[in-house]
Enzyme design. Sequence first.
Site, PDB file in Angstrom:
ATOM      1  N   PHE A 224     -66.572   7.051 -41.938  1.00  0.00           N
ATOM      2  CA  PHE A 224     -67.899   6.589 -41.517  1.00  0.00           C
ATOM      3  C   PHE A 224     -68.947   7.248 -42.408  1.00  0.00           C
ATOM      4  CE2 PHE A 224     -71.858   6.457 -39.217  1.00  0.00           C
ATOM      5  CZ  PHE A 224     -71.846   5.186 -38.671  1.00  0.00           C
TER       6      PHE A 224
ATOM      7  N   ASP B 115     -68.997  14.115 -47.875  1.00  0.00           N
ATOM      8  CA  ASP B 115     -69.978  13.770 -46.834  1.00  0.00           C
ATOM      9  C   ASP B 115     -69.806  14.740 -45.674  1.00  0.00           C
ATOM     10  OD1 ASP B 115     -71.232  12.767 -44.576  1.00  0.00           O
ATOM     11  OD2 ASP B 115     -70.633  10.685 -44.899  1.00  0.00           O
TER      12      ASP B 115
ATOM     13  N   LYS C   3     -77.825  15.526 -39.776  1.00  0.00           N
ATOM     14  CA  LYS C   3     -77.638  15.938 -38.382  1.00  0.00           C
ATOM     15  C   LYS C   3     -78.042  17.397 -38.103  1.00  0.00           C
ATOM     16  CE  LYS C   3     -73.961  12.574 -37.430  1.00  0.00           C
ATOM     17  NZ  LYS C   3     -74.412  11.809 -36.271  1.00  0.00           N
TER      18      LYS C   3
HETATM   19  C1  LIG Z   1     -69.885  11.602 -41.668  1.00  0.00           C
HETATM   20  C2  LIG Z   1     -71.137  10.820 -41.417  1.00  0.00           C
HETATM   21  N1  LIG Z   1     -71.817  10.331 -42.462  1.00  0.00           N
HETATM   22  C3  LIG Z   1     -72.961   9.642 -42.297  1.00  0.00           C
HETATM   23  C4  LIG Z   1     -73.469   9.399 -41.043  1.00  0.00           C
HETATM   24  C5  LIG Z   1     -74.731   8.602 -40.880  1.00  0.00           C
HETATM   25  O1  LIG Z   1     -75.785   9.433 -40.517  1.00  0.00           O
HETATM   26  P1  LIG Z   1     -77.126   8.793 -39.935  1.00  0.00           P
HETATM   27  O2  LIG Z   1     -76.780   8.143 -38.638  1.00  0.00           O
HETATM   28  O3  LIG Z   1     -78.067   9.967 -39.788  1.00  0.00           O
HETATM   29  O4  LIG Z   1     -77.609   7.808 -40.946  1.00  0.00           O
HETATM   30  C6  LIG Z   1     -72.787   9.893 -39.916  1.00  0.00           C
HETATM   31  C7  LIG Z   1     -73.296   9.639 -38.560  1.00  0.00           C
HETATM   32  O5  LIG Z   1     -72.605   9.761 -37.557  1.00  0.00           O
HETATM   33  C8  LIG Z   1     -71.600  10.627 -40.106  1.00  0.00           C
HETATM   34  O6  LIG Z   1     -70.899  11.127 -39.076  1.00  0.00           O
END
Ligand SMILES: Cc1ncc(COP(=O)(O)O)c(C=O)c1O
Length: 405
Positions: A143, A228, A257
Amino acid sequence: MTKAVQSQTADLLAAAEQSVLFTAKRPNVVMERGEGMQLWDTEGKSYLDFIGGWAVTSLGHSPAVLRDALMKQSGELVHASPGFYNKPMIEFSQLLTDISGFDKVFFANSGAEANESAVKLARKHGALHLGGAYEIITLTNSFHGRTLAMMSATGKAQWDTLFEPKVPGFIHVPINDFDACFAAISNKTCAIMLELVQGEGGVNAVDSAYLQAIRKACDVYGIMLIVDEIQTGLARTGKLFAFQHYDIQPDVLTLGKGIGGGYPLSAMLTTNKFDLFVQGDQGGTYNGAPLAMAVGLAVVQEILRLGLAEQAAAVGSYAINKLQELSRTYPISNIRGKGLLFAFDVPDGTAQPLVAQCMEDGLLINAPKPATIRFMPPLIATKSDIDEMIGLLQKAMTGIGLSAS
Ligand SMILES: Cc1ncc(COP(=O)(O)O)c(C=O)c1O
């Protein structure tokens, strides 16, 4: 609970139904207040929060350092313009580079936006150094966010046919299968992008040997390695960064986050080698704005001051032990995770009813899959919070008839 409070909640829910665009099924409560590990709804009911704002509220709800930073900075400078440096931006980028081993930081507002920046940087690298290579290898079940490009990067089967046409240039391979990854590398590949513990995918960690082999392949072929850490970043996995569990250094790291503690904020970090953007390549009205920078600086300083990485490691392994004890009496299996990002499996189809029963009983947990329960509490969680969580979980499992065979 008085009738007036009940009717206030009913009125709010009716108003929400009328005016808030539907994008997600939400329970019939309205959250009103938070402090530490607890949330309260408009009926005064309290919840022990093991969702943590979706792995966001690292210092718990409404921490004093965040409130103070907002108050102080909003009295000095809320927003200058993306065309100017500001003091907290400089201090925060210095702090992040000091603790991470990276050289440069680009700030953004959401995880998806930080990942978009990483993908742009990878394609810039491909254009400049790899003969126009533009493809990015990512993982199935990953994700990376909800912008159009990040939906393409994400390896979620349900999204395969959503919002066509997809942004091209993303290839998905299974986690922990180096041969599949190696087979996907071609002269079109500019980057490999990975979560080291897949969060939304159900808490699946990469193996050490696999990640080290990927790092080596990236070095040999000049491919950028993007990690990520939007969900795993800053102290959640029991180290400041998840990559520190694996003895590798990525070329690009994305954070979001938890570094804002609840204030929308994200960052992409890279090395001098990949300091490739030129004027106009990347930016945004709010990127690096003073208010967000002051909050991020205060939150990260507090995470470091409180030693929350070490605390997450200790409290996380206490939780895993407690869950293992519970698995002797309840049908939970495959207990896994790192620090305060952990999960277990339940019989298929029972995860959502368990989440609902826990909420009824005053505990917030999450089901990323029909058979998986995930926990991502604030990093201030203590062993006694774990004991309380286990008690509530046990009660809810018994409540929905999920007991020992
Ligand atoms: C690993 C990862 N990358 C990217 C995101 C996307 O972040 P945002 O919702 O702040 O755009 C998330 C959100 O849950 C995530 O868990």
